[in-house]
Design a protein around this motif. Structure first.
Motif, short mmCIF file in Angstrom:
data_model
loop_
_atom_site.label_atom_id
_atom_site.label_comp_id
_atom_site.label_asym_id
_atom_site.label_seq_id
_atom_site.Cartn_x
_atom_site.Cartn_y
_atom_site.Cartn_z
N ILE A 31 18.64 23.36 -35.64
CA ILE A 31 17.33 23.50 -36.29
C ILE A 31 16.83 22.14 -36.76
CG2 ILE A 31 16.11 24.46 -38.29
CD1 ILE A 31 18.12 26.87 -38.07
N ALA A 32 17.71 21.37 -37.39
CA ALA A 32 17.33 20.03 -37.87
C ALA A 32 16.94 19.12 -36.71
CB ALA A 32 18.46 19.42 -38.68
N ALA A 33 17.68 19.20 -35.61
CA ALA A 33 17.36 18.38 -34.44
C ALA A 33 16.02 18.78 -33.84
CB ALA A 33 18.47 18.48 -33.40
N ALA A 35 13.57 20.14 -35.39
CA ALA A 35 12.53 19.70 -36.33
C ALA A 35 12.23 18.22 -36.15
CB ALA A 35 12.96 20.00 -37.76
N SER A 36 13.25 17.41 -35.92
CA SER A 36 13.03 15.98 -35.70
C SER A 36 12.27 15.72 -34.40
CB SER A 36 14.36 15.23 -35.69
OG SER A 36 14.92 15.24 -36.98
N VAL A 37 12.61 16.46 -33.36
CA VAL A 37 11.88 16.33 -32.09
C VAL A 37 10.43 16.74 -32.28
CG1 VAL A 37 11.69 17.23 -29.73
CG2 VAL A 37 13.92 16.55 -30.63
N ALA A 38 10.20 17.82 -33.02
CA ALA A 38 8.83 18.26 -33.29
C ALA A 38 8.07 17.19 -34.07
CB ALA A 38 8.84 19.57 -34.08
N GLY A 39 8.74 16.50 -34.98
CA GLY A 39 8.11 15.41 -35.71
C GLY A 39 7.68 14.28 -34.80
#
Length: 138
Positions: A31-33, A35-39
């Motif tokens: 999930i964190a990864a 989210a970072s890609v989405a950022g």
């Protein structure tokens, strides 16, 4: 400064919060990864909007992030909705931060533009260091 603090807070603490929300260690990291890609993708999109509509479009990113963070703060979300809002929050926070960084130089006179943008970036680094620390202080 505060956007840098929030970015690093989310990078360091979101996986642990995801675990506390009931996700496995692997799922929390995924999930964190995501989210970072989405950022990162959000930063690419905001740059196109800034080119077409002007620097004022960046203002919408933190506002959307606040909405996502407020919804997350309710704590009464199902797993899929929680993941969607975590990814949305990270996307909007990163997009706003990247957009602000990209236009920072335009606010300074030409003769001090590089120096001014560098100082702005330096102040942001203080926020990047302070964000995780502030969350860890009891």
């Amino acid at each position: 400064m505060l956007s840098s603090a929030l970015i690093y807070f989310m990078v360091f603490w979101t996986p642990m919060i995801n675990e506390r929300m009931g996700f496995s260690v692997s799922a929390a990291a995924t999930i964190a990864a995501c989210a970072s890609v989405a950022g990162a993708v959000g930063q690419l999109f905001i740059s196109r909007f800034v080119d077409r509509k002007g620097a004022g479009t960046i203002l919408w990113m933190p506002l959307a992030a606040v909405v996502c963070m407020l919804v997350l703060g309710t704590g009464v979300l199902g797993p899929a909705v929680y993941v969607a809002f975590v990814i949305g929050a990270k996307m909007f926070i990163n997009s706003g931060h990247g957009g602000i960084t990209s236009i920072a130089g335009t606010f300074y006179p030409t003769e001090i533009r590089a120096n001014g943008a560098a100082w702005a970036s330096s102040v942001a680094k203080v926020g990047a260091m302070a964000g995780p620390w502030l969350r860890a202080v009891p």
